[in-house]
Structures are given as C-alpha cells and as structure tokens.
Design a protein around this motif. Structure first.
Motif, short mmCIF file in Angstrom:
data_model
loop_
_atom_site.label_atom_id
_atom_site.label_comp_id
_atom_site.label_asym_id
_atom_site.label_seq_id
_atom_site.Cartn_x
_atom_site.Cartn_y
_atom_site.Cartn_z
N PRO A 194 6.87 -78.22 -149.66
CA PRO A 194 6.36 -76.78 -150.44
C PRO A 194 6.69 -75.64 -149.23
CG PRO A 194 4.64 -77.85 -149.72
CD PRO A 194 5.55 -78.86 -149.28
N LEU A 195 7.16 -75.69 -148.24
CA LEU A 195 7.16 -74.66 -147.35
C LEU A 195 8.73 -74.14 -146.98
CD1 LEU A 195 4.56 -75.52 -144.58
CD2 LEU A 195 4.26 -74.01 -146.65
N ASP A 196 9.85 -74.98 -147.25
CA ASP A 196 10.97 -74.70 -146.76
C ASP A 196 11.84 -75.71 -147.64
OD1 ASP A 196 11.84 -77.05 -145.23
OD2 ASP A 196 10.49 -76.40 -143.60
N PHE A 197 13.13 -75.32 -147.44
CA PHE A 197 14.22 -76.11 -147.97
C PHE A 197 15.36 -76.59 -146.83
CE2 PHE A 197 12.90 -72.86 -150.91
CZ PHE A 197 12.94 -73.62 -152.16
N ASN A 198 16.00 -77.70 -147.24
CA ASN A 198 16.88 -78.40 -146.17
C ASN A 198 17.87 -77.17 -145.87
OD1 ASN A 198 15.87 -80.70 -145.64
ND2 ASN A 198 16.73 -81.58 -147.58
N GLN A 199 18.84 -77.26 -144.89
CA GLN A 199 19.57 -76.62 -144.46
C GLN A 199 20.90 -76.31 -145.66
OE1 GLN A 199 20.30 -74.00 -142.72
NE2 GLN A 199 19.72 -73.92 -140.80
N TYR A 200 21.58 -75.48 -145.90
CA TYR A 200 22.95 -75.47 -146.38
C TYR A 200 23.64 -76.63 -145.99
CZ TYR A 200 27.58 -73.95 -147.09
OH TYR A 200 29.11 -73.41 -147.30
N LYS A 201 24.25 -77.20 -146.89
CA LYS A 201 25.00 -78.40 -146.81
C LYS A 201 26.12 -78.32 -145.78
CE LYS A 201 23.84 -81.11 -151.06
NZ LYS A 201 24.41 -81.89 -152.26
N GLY A 202 26.80 -77.17 -145.74
CA GLY A 202 27.98 -76.86 -145.11
C GLY A 202 27.66 -77.03 -143.63
N ILE A 203 26.18 -76.43 -143.22
CA ILE A 203 25.80 -76.67 -141.64
C ILE A 203 25.47 -77.95 -141.38
CG2 ILE A 203 23.85 -75.89 -140.22
CD1 ILE A 203 23.93 -73.20 -141.95
N MET A 204 24.85 -78.78 -142.44
CA MET A 204 24.71 -80.13 -142.13
C MET A 204 25.89 -80.77 -141.95
SD MET A 204 21.20 -81.31 -144.47
CE MET A 204 21.71 -80.64 -145.92
N ARG A 205 26.98 -80.48 -142.66
CA ARG A 205 28.20 -81.29 -142.60
C ARG A 205 28.97 -81.15 -141.08
NH1 ARG A 205 29.34 -80.05 -148.13
NH2 ARG A 205 30.24 -78.18 -147.53
N MET A 206 28.48 -79.82 -140.27
CA MET A 206 28.82 -79.49 -139.09
C MET A 206 27.88 -80.36 -138.21
SD MET A 206 28.39 -75.18 -139.37
CE MET A 206 28.46 -74.86 -137.90
N GLY A 207 26.91 -80.36 -138.70
CA GLY A 207 25.87 -81.70 -137.72
C GLY A 207 26.48 -82.90 -138.01
N VAL A 208 26.80 -83.49 -138.80
CA VAL A 208 27.46 -84.68 -138.95
C VAL A 208 28.80 -84.69 -137.99
CG1 VAL A 208 28.72 -86.41 -140.44
CG2 VAL A 208 26.84 -85.33 -141.33
N THR A 209 29.46 -83.86 -137.93
CA THR A 209 30.82 -83.76 -137.18
C THR A 209 30.56 -83.84 -135.70
OG1 THR A 209 31.95 -82.53 -139.00
CG2 THR A 209 32.94 -82.34 -136.78
N CYS A 210 29.32 -83.07 -135.48
CA CYS A 210 29.05 -83.00 -133.94
C CYS A 210 28.53 -84.26 -133.66
CB CYS A 210 27.85 -82.19 -133.85
SG CYS A 210 28.31 -80.26 -133.82
N LEU A 211 27.72 -85.07 -134.40
CA LEU A 211 27.16 -86.53 -133.95
C LEU A 211 28.13 -87.46 -133.72
CD1 LEU A 211 23.96 -86.40 -135.95
CD2 LEU A 211 24.06 -86.01 -133.52
N LYS A 212 29.44 -87.32 -134.63
CA LYS A 212 30.50 -88.11 -134.59
C LYS A 212 31.54 -87.87 -133.41
CE LYS A 212 30.43 -89.51 -139.40
NZ LYS A 212 29.74 -91.08 -138.99
#
Length: 316
Positions: A194-212
């Motif tokens: 109830p306090l926040d939303f997930n990050q924008y999906k584009g930013i999360m896709r950046m995270g996926v790329t980084c982890l790989k």
C-alpha cells in the motif's frame, strides 16, 4: 518476476544456493528504501535492534522512523562486532541484527566464520539478521565477499539486501532486491504493497541485463577502486601517516590525532585546501575522531589530497 528470477539465478551462480523467486525474493526501489521498510515490517515500535555505532547514516534515521531502540555492538580493531561479548539481556530483547560488509564507511570485510557465528547467534535467539550488501562486488581479491544467507541456517534468519547502484552504476534509477527468509520477505511485501509501486519495467529490464553481465565487468570496476586506494595509501605513508590498505570498497577510514574534532577538522580542511572529507560523527557515535575519504578522484589527484590532509593534521 523476470528481475526476481534473474536475481535468484545470479545469487545461485555466485553462492551455490538456489532461492525461490516467488517467495524468497522481492524487488526494491533501492536497498535504502528496502531497509527502511523492512525494519517497520519485521519489528514493532520499542523493539531493540543490534547494530554498529559506525554505520551508513541512513541506518540511524531508518531505525528512528521504525521506532526501534538501537543497541550498539562493541567493535573489534577490524571493525567487526564482537559477537561473543553481547550481553544475554540484549540478545533476548533484540528482534533484528543489522550488518553491512563490505562496510561503509570503514571498508571492513567480514569473514565466512564471522557470518556463520552471526547466523548461529540469530537463530538461537530468534533474531532476524538483515545484511545490507550494496558493496558485494567491490572486493579487491579473487574470492567473492561472503554472504550470510547461503550459510547453514541462513535461510531461517537472514534477509539480504542488494543494490544496482555500486556494482552497475544505476544509483539514480533506484533499483535493488531483497533475498532470504520467506517470512521476512512476505512481511516486507505486505508493507510495501500500500505504500509504493514497483519500478518502471524498463528500469527492471536494465537490472536483468546487469545481472546477466559477465562478472569480469564488475571486477574491472573494483580494480579501479583498488588502484585508487593503493595510490592514496602510498601517498599517506609517504607523508608520514600509517594508513592500512583496504581489501574492498571505495573509501578509506582515517583516525585523526587524539583530541582533534573531526567536524572542525573537515571544515577547516575544505576552507583552506578545497579537499572535502566526511567527518566521522556523520556515521554514528562511534565515528568521532575519524574521517572518511571517498576515492572518487584519479590517483594523481588523490595523492595531492593526501599531502594536504596530513599537513592539516599537523596543524590541528
């Protein structure tokens, strides 16, 4: 879910523990946000939290906002808590133990044996061990920095927080993830909903790329900090200050001469020379008499700064 799957795969490849992305992982809007909400999610107002008296400044604010009572653990010369010196009364009333290694501001690194002792102690006393781990990739040696979550019993009592800010230079995008104990993850998720939303999906896709990315990418950046630390330490020694070479991180933690106030020293230093350091008091009550050097300049600039710092110490 793709980011959580990538996060658990990344952790499994590095530490040999395969976590369930559905219930043992959670996306964060940065590790700092995750810690602030985690403290509110897993403890009640008035509960005690075991923490170090030298720590990243936001920890103290997060503890205060959550209404927790800080209990400072004594530190050894290596800036690791002396776990066996903790009174039974403090262990009995604590709900959380907060650790951060590699450490800001001291650059200290914990050993696997230390983390195992912390896990055993927390399991024994029903304490949640929160390990804030944004500097996981900033170790100078070939071995990865230890993680308490993968150790025997870790899954029962550890919540580990990771950030993309230091390893992958995504600080302004505010992205991180939590891994670990499913009950802590569930409580944190329930509070965040109830306090926040997930990050924008584009930013999360950046995270996926980084982890790989190949680990050599983060390793290359760690070597930059290592070269800068070596240059600064060498310059300090040449100027007459016996600094120790850190084994991780992007900081040096320097002891001032006895009796010198760190705030006044930093104010005078920047006014006279333009060299800006962080006074130790900003990192908690245990930081008095210390200063933190951020290695954010090239080696030649750091060497020049070292001479100015030592000259100012001689004038103190």
């Amino acid at each position: 879910m793709p980011l959580l799957e990538a996060a658990t795969e990344w952790y499994g490849q590095r530490y040999g523990l395969q976590l369930d992305p559905a219930c043992e992982a959670l996306t964060l809007i940065g590790a700092q946000e995750g810690l602030g909400h985690a403290l509110m999610a897993v403890a009640d107002v008035g509960d005690a939290i075991l923490m170090t008296s030298v720590a990243y400044p936001s920890y103290f604010g997060a503890v205060q906002v959550a209404g927790l009572v800080p209990v400072y653990m004594p530190l050894g010369p290596d800036f690791l808590p002396l776990l066996d010196a903790l009174p039974e009364a403090d262990l009995a009333r604590a709900k959380v133990m907060l650790l951060n290694y590699p450490n800001n501001p001291t650059s200290a690194v914990a050993t696997t044996a230390f983390f195992q002792r912390a896990v055993d102690l927390c399991r024994q006393h029903g304490i949640l061990l929160i390990h804030d781990n944004p500097y996981v990739d900033l170790v100078f040696g070939d071995e990865p920095s230890p993680s308490p979550l993968c150790l025997p019993g870790g899954r029962d009592c550890v919540l580990e927080l990771f950030s993309f800010a230091k390893s992958f230079h995504l600080g302004g995008f505010r992205l991180g993830f939590a891994l670990g104990n499913r009950h802590a993850i569930s409580s944190l998720e329930a509070l965040k909903a109830p306090l926040d939303f997930n990050q924008y999906k584009g930013i999360m896709r950046m995270g996926v790329t980084c982890l790989k990315l190949p680990h050599e990418v983060a390793r290359r950046d760690a070597l930059v900090w290592q070269r800068r630390a070596a240059a600064m330490v060498a310059a300090l020694k040449e100027a007459g200050y016996e600094a120790s070479m850190p084994v991780a991180g992007m900081y040096l933690w320097l002891k001032l001469p006895d009796g010198v106030d760190d705030v006044s020293f930093c104010q005078r230093l920047v006014a006279q020379s333009g060299v800006a350091l962080s006074p130790g008091q900003g990192f908690g009550p245990g930081g008095r008499g210390y200063v933190r050097v951020a290695l954010v300049q090239p080696e030649e600039v750091l060497a020049t700064c070292a001479a100015k710092i030592i000259a100012a110490m001689g004038q103190a």
